[in-house]
Structure formats: C-alpha cells, structure tokens
Design a protein around this motif. Structure first.
Motif, PDB file in Angstrom:
ATOM      1  N   LEU A  10      38.204  43.351  76.149  1.00  0.00           N
ATOM      2  CA  LEU A  10      38.661  42.184  75.416  1.00  0.00           C
ATOM      3  C   LEU A  10      37.555  41.162  75.249  1.00  0.00           C
ATOM      4  O   LEU A  10      37.394  40.557  74.190  1.00  0.00           O
ATOM      5  N   LEU A  11      36.763  40.956  76.301  1.00  0.00           N
ATOM      6  CA  LEU A  11      35.645  40.017  76.214  1.00  0.00           C
ATOM      7  C   LEU A  11      34.659  40.452  75.140  1.00  0.00           C
ATOM      8  O   LEU A  11      34.177  39.644  74.348  1.00  0.00           O
ATOM      9  N   ILE A  12      34.350  41.748  75.111  1.00  0.00           N
ATOM     10  CA  ILE A  12      33.406  42.260  74.122  1.00  0.00           C
ATOM     11  C   ILE A  12      33.986  42.115  72.716  1.00  0.00           C
ATOM     12  O   ILE A  12      33.297  41.712  71.776  1.00  0.00           O
ATOM     13  N   ALA A  13      35.267  42.420  72.565  1.00  0.00           N
ATOM     14  CA  ALA A  13      35.910  42.327  71.249  1.00  0.00           C
ATOM     15  C   ALA A  13      35.906  40.899  70.739  1.00  0.00           C
ATOM     16  O   ALA A  13      35.647  40.639  69.559  1.00  0.00           O
ATOM     17  N   ILE A  14      36.184  39.951  71.632  1.00  0.00           N
ATOM     18  CA  ILE A  14      36.187  38.544  71.235  1.00  0.00           C
ATOM     19  C   ILE A  14      34.801  38.129  70.783  1.00  0.00           C
ATOM     20  O   ILE A  14      34.614  37.502  69.743  1.00  0.00           O
ATOM     21  N   ASP A  15      33.791  38.507  71.553  1.00  0.00           N
ATOM     22  CA  ASP A  15      32.423  38.080  71.258  1.00  0.00           C
ATOM     23  C   ASP A  15      31.907  38.696  69.962  1.00  0.00           C
ATOM     24  O   ASP A  15      31.232  38.053  69.171  1.00  0.00           O
ATOM     25  N   ALA A  16      32.255  39.953  69.715  1.00  0.00           N
ATOM     26  CA  ALA A  16      31.672  40.665  68.573  1.00  0.00           C
ATOM     27  C   ALA A  16      32.504  40.545  67.305  1.00  0.00           C
ATOM     28  O   ALA A  16      31.969  40.681  66.207  1.00  0.00           O
ATOM     29  N   GLY A  17      33.803  40.284  67.444  1.00  0.00           N
ATOM     30  CA  GLY A  17      34.664  40.354  66.286  1.00  0.00           C
ATOM     31  C   GLY A  17      35.107  39.031  65.700  1.00  0.00           C
ATOM     32  O   GLY A  17      34.805  38.701  64.565  1.00  0.00           O
ATOM     33  N   LEU A  18      35.809  38.237  66.493  1.00  0.00           N
ATOM     34  CA  LEU A  18      36.440  37.055  65.951  1.00  0.00           C
ATOM     35  C   LEU A  18      35.450  36.051  65.388  1.00  0.00           C
ATOM     36  O   LEU A  18      35.739  35.341  64.438  1.00  0.00           O
ATOM     37  N   VAL A  19      34.271  35.982  65.978  1.00  0.00           N
ATOM     38  CA  VAL A  19      33.285  35.013  65.522  1.00  0.00           C
ATOM     39  C   VAL A  19      32.796  35.307  64.110  1.00  0.00           C
ATOM     40  O   VAL A  19      32.248  34.450  63.439  1.00  0.00           O
ATOM     41  N   ASN A  20      33.052  36.526  63.617  1.00  0.00           N
ATOM     42  CA  ASN A  20      32.581  36.899  62.292  1.00  0.00           C
ATOM     43  C   ASN A  20      33.544  36.519  61.174  1.00  0.00           C
ATOM     44  O   ASN A  20      33.255  36.736  60.013  1.00  0.00           O
ATOM     45  N   SER A  21      34.705  35.980  61.520  1.00  0.00           N
ATOM     46  CA  SER A  21      35.678  35.621  60.494  1.00  0.00           C
ATOM     47  C   SER A  21      35.090  34.535  59.591  1.00  0.00           C
ATOM     48  O   SER A  21      34.774  33.451  60.046  1.00  0.00           O
ATOM     49  N   SER A  22      34.973  34.815  58.307  1.00  0.00           N
ATOM     50  CA  SER A  22      34.219  33.939  57.421  1.00  0.00           C
ATOM     51  C   SER A  22      34.884  32.591  57.193  1.00  0.00           C
ATOM     52  O   SER A  22      34.210  31.617  56.894  1.00  0.00           O
ATOM     53  N   TYR A  23      36.205  32.506  57.308  1.00  0.00           N
ATOM     54  CA  TYR A  23      36.878  31.261  56.991  1.00  0.00           C
ATOM     55  C   TYR A  23      36.882  30.293  58.163  1.00  0.00           C
ATOM     56  O   TYR A  23      37.251  29.139  58.026  1.00  0.00           O
ATOM     57  N   LEU A  24      36.462  30.748  59.324  1.00  0.00           N
ATOM     58  CA  LEU A  24      36.500  29.898  60.506  1.00  0.00           C
ATOM     59  C   LEU A  24      35.268  29.018  60.587  1.00  0.00           C
ATOM     60  O   LEU A  24      34.179  29.411  60.193  1.00  0.00           O
ATOM     61  N   SER A  25      35.463  27.809  61.120  1.00  0.00           N
ATOM     62  CA  SER A  25      34.328  26.939  61.375  1.00  0.00           C
ATOM     63  C   SER A  25      34.008  26.963  62.859  1.00  0.00           C
ATOM     64  O   SER A  25      34.802  26.555  63.687  1.00  0.00           O
ATOM     65  N   CYS A  26      32.827  27.483  63.170  1.00  0.00           N
ATOM     66  CA  CYS A  26      32.348  27.486  64.549  1.00  0.00           C
ATOM     67  C   CYS A  26      31.165  26.541  64.697  1.00  0.00           C
ATOM     68  O   CYS A  26      30.463  26.563  65.703  1.00  0.00           O
ATOM     69  N   SER A  27      30.953  25.699  63.686  1.00  0.00           N
ATOM     70  CA  SER A  27      29.894  24.688  63.733  1.00  0.00           C
ATOM     71  C   SER A  27      30.527  23.316  63.880  1.00  0.00           C
ATOM     72  O   SER A  27      31.535  23.013  63.239  1.00  0.00           O
ATOM     73  N   GLY A  28      29.941  22.481  64.722  1.00  0.00           N
ATOM     74  CA  GLY A  28      30.477  21.138  64.933  1.00  0.00           C
ATOM     75  C   GLY A  28      30.040  20.147  63.886  1.00  0.00           C
ATOM     76  O   GLY A  28      30.383  18.972  63.958  1.00  0.00           O
ATOM     77  N   ASN A  29      29.282  20.599  62.887  1.00  0.00           N
ATOM     78  CA  ASN A  29      28.756  19.700  61.867  1.00  0.00           C
ATOM     79  C   ASN A  29      29.819  19.424  60.809  1.00  0.00           C
ATOM     80  O   ASN A  29      29.823  20.020  59.735  1.00  0.00           O
ATOM     81  N   ILE A  30      30.750  18.526  61.119  1.00  0.00           N
ATOM     82  CA  ILE A  30      31.806  18.165  60.184  1.00  0.00           C
ATOM     83  C   ILE A  30      31.573  16.738  59.700  1.00  0.00           C
ATOM     84  O   ILE A  30      30.801  15.988  60.293  1.00  0.00           O
ATOM     85  N   SER A  31      32.233  16.366  58.626  1.00  0.00           N
ATOM     86  CA  SER A  31      32.081  15.030  58.063  1.00  0.00           C
ATOM     87  C   SER A  31      32.906  14.049  58.883  1.00  0.00           C
ATOM     88  O   SER A  31      34.093  13.858  58.639  1.00  0.00           O
ATOM     89  N   ALA A  32      32.274  13.452  59.882  1.00  0.00           N
ATOM     90  CA  ALA A  32      32.985  12.543  60.776  1.00  0.00           C
ATOM     91  C   ALA A  32      31.999  11.566  61.396  1.00  0.00           C
ATOM     92  O   ALA A  32      30.871  11.927  61.721  1.00  0.00           O
ATOM     93  N   SER A  33      32.428  10.343  61.562  1.00  0.00           N
ATOM     94  CA  SER A  33      31.592   9.331  62.188  1.00  0.00           C
ATOM     95  C   SER A  33      31.592   9.503  63.698  1.00  0.00           C
ATOM     96  O   SER A  33      32.399  10.252  64.269  1.00  0.00           O
ATOM     97  N   ASP A  34      30.695   8.804  64.377  1.00  0.00           N
ATOM     98  CA  ASP A  34      30.678   8.809  65.833  1.00  0.00           C
ATOM     99  C   ASP A  34      32.023   8.352  66.391  1.00  0.00           C
ATOM    100  O   ASP A  34      32.538   8.912  67.362  1.00  0.00           O
ATOM    101  N   VAL A  35      32.586   7.325  65.772  1.00  0.00           N
ATOM    102  CA  VAL A  35      33.879   6.795  66.234  1.00  0.00           C
ATOM    103  C   VAL A  35      34.969   7.839  66.060  1.00  0.00           C
ATOM    104  O   VAL A  35      35.803   8.046  66.956  1.00  0.00           O
ATOM    105  N   ASP A  36      34.985   8.516  64.922  1.00  0.00           N
ATOM    106  CA  ASP A  36      35.973   9.583  64.705  1.00  0.00           C
ATOM    107  C   ASP A  36      35.898  10.625  65.819  1.00  0.00           C
ATOM    108  O   ASP A  36      36.927  11.120  66.302  1.00  0.00           O
TER     109      ASP A  36
END
Length: 311
Positions: A10-36
C-alpha cells in the motif's frame, strides 16, 4: 494481525500512483496572501484546542477565551476523556498552548470564526474503521481510556505540523514567517510527545480491533491519511520498512520524516482532503462537516456543496 507485506504494498502504491493524478494539486503555490494562509491553519488550531481542552478539563474554548471563536458554532461530541493523571496534565498543557496559538494568530491577523467541528465518538470510530478495514467491536471510543485518546490524538496534530512546513516557503512577510515558525516548533513538540507515548505502548493490542497492535494501528492510520491526501507518502507510523527508516538503518520511527530526515509538507488541498475524510477538497465531511473557514478553504467550495451540515 495486519499483514506487513500488504502494508508495504500500500505504501508503494500510494507513493507511485496517486501522486500522478493530473487534476490534483500537490504544490503549495496557490493564490493566497500570508494572512489567508495563517487563517487556514486556524481550522486545525481550533480542532486541537477543543479536543485537548475538553478532553482534559471537560471545558472548551468558550469557557477559557470565548472571543477567539468569533461566534463560530460550538464543537459537537467532544467531552472529558478518561485519562491517567500524567497524560491528563500533558493534554491539558497542549490545550492551553492551542489557546496561545489562536491568540497569536488573531492578534496579528484578526482571525476567523471557529468552524463546526465533529469530534464525536462516531466520527473517530469511522476514521479508525476505515484505516483498519473493519468495524470496531466494541465501537472505538476516543474518550474511553488513555490509549484510545492517544490514538485519536495521533490523527490531528501531525496534519497541522505538515501544513506549517508546507506554508513557510510561500510566505512573504518576516513577521508572518516568524509567527509560523514559532507555531511549527510547538506543534512538532506536541506530535513528538504523542508519538513517544504511543511508542512506549507499541506492542499492546487495541481491544476494539482484536489482535491489531498500537504500532500497526498507527501505520494504517498513516496509510489512510496518505490515501486521502493523494500526494504520495507524507505520513508514517511508528514502525516502518527499513527503506523508510532513518538512513535505511532502522525500522523504529518515533518521528515521521523523509529520506533526509526532514519533515514532510502538505498543501491546504491535501489537509482538506484528509480532515474532510472525503479525499476531495471540494467535498466537506469528517471533522469539518460544514467545511473549513477562511478564504483558502472557501474558495474550494461551491455554493450549496455542503448541504445543511447536519452532524
């Protein structure tokens, strides 16, 4: 007993599979202020404050500092836990620390209203059952005893820790960076204490799940959070395969960390998926049945997407 090979798969499947889903955001670079971004973190701080304060004293934030809730609804289902004296003192201290965290954020940024929190026995039992893969018998009750409360606590503070790690690189202003660094330090300490207390009891079996040990339960809880977050391994239990241990030399895992022994990070989207329990930042449920508060959380919610918010 849980099958170690299954856990590894399960650990291997999570690491290799789910992260590749194209519609998911795994980057924290979103449009938000420090306060937000610090306002978003308040959702977890509210959750921890109510769980720790009421679990140790039987009284919540509205008794200690009602202004911090800003009119948000009281939590549902949380109550005094049957804790041993030492654990009770530790959890009580954690609760007071969470008040300080909320004050610090509110004093600097104005804060947000407390979201509706579902801290019922039934909600915790549902998460635990999903992690183990079968219904608890008797039903898992986080307030029944010290061990159950520690296992329930395992689910929440670590999520906040990873959120702060993910937030810091995207902050602009020095005063906010200093605030978040201070919050992260104490959240990390709380998580370390909880994991240490559970590590001491790692070989004990959890009555509600038959032969499942404490260590095994932490492993499957971490797997569930990884599955819900959908961005690879960001979470590890108390006992890991050698390839996940520090420098590949140990299977003990008192602190969860990556290959460089650095803390994992999570984005707001990942946190919402984990805390909602839906794996979807657009679909509330779980601990925040009406959705989290603040601009970041609300920008993922469509009007009417969370119905009448019945808990």
């Amino acid at each position: 007993m849980l099958n170690p090979s299954l856990v590894l798969f399960l650990l291997i499947a999570i690491d290799a599979g789910l992260v590749n889903s194209s519609y998911l955001s795994c980057s924290g670079n979103i449009s938000a202020s420090d306060v937000d971004q610090v306002h978003f973190a308040m959702n977890l701080e509210f959750t921890e404050a109510e769980f720790f304060l009421r679990g140790s004293t039987g009284k919540g934030l509205d008794v200690f500092n009602a202004t911090l809730a800003q009119g948000g609804p009281p939590p549902v289902g949380v109550k005094k836990a049957n804790l041993d004296p030492i654990t009770n003192r530790i959890i009580e201290e954690f609760g007071y620390q969470e008040i300080g965290h909320l004050r610090a954020i509110a004093d600097m940024t104005g804060g947000i209203p407390r979201p509706l929190l579902n801290l019922t026995r039934e909600n915790f039992a549902e998460f635990m059952d999903r992690a183990v893969g079968r219904r608890s018998n008797p039903r898992f009750d986080p307030y029944a005893n010290t061990l159950n409360y520690l296992l329930a606590s395992y689910y929440i503070p670590y999520v906040g820790l990873t959120g702060y790690v993910g937030t810091i690189p995207y902050l602009v202003y020095f005063n906010i960076k200093r605030l978040v660094a201070g919050l992260l330090g104490v959240e990390s300490g709380q998580d370390g204490v909880l994991r240490k207390l559970l590590y001491e009891r790692q070989y004990e079996t959890v009555e509600e799940y038959g032969g499942v040990t404490v260590a095994e339960l932490t492993n499957v809880i971490s797997i569930l959070r990884n599955e819900l977050g959908m961005c690879g391994i960001k979470d590890e239990g108390l006992c890991v395969p050698l390839w996940l241990g520090a420098e590949n030399r140990t299977t003990s895992n008192i602190l969860s960390a990556n290959a460089y022994s650095l803390s994992y990070d999570r984005t707001p989207q990942e946190i919402l998926r984990v805390m909602y329990g839906t794996g979807d930042e657009h679909r509330p449920g779980g601990f925040w049945p009406c959705g989290a508060n603040g601009r970041i959380a609300r920008m993922f919610l469509d009007e009417g997407s969370y119905g009448d918010c019945v808990v």
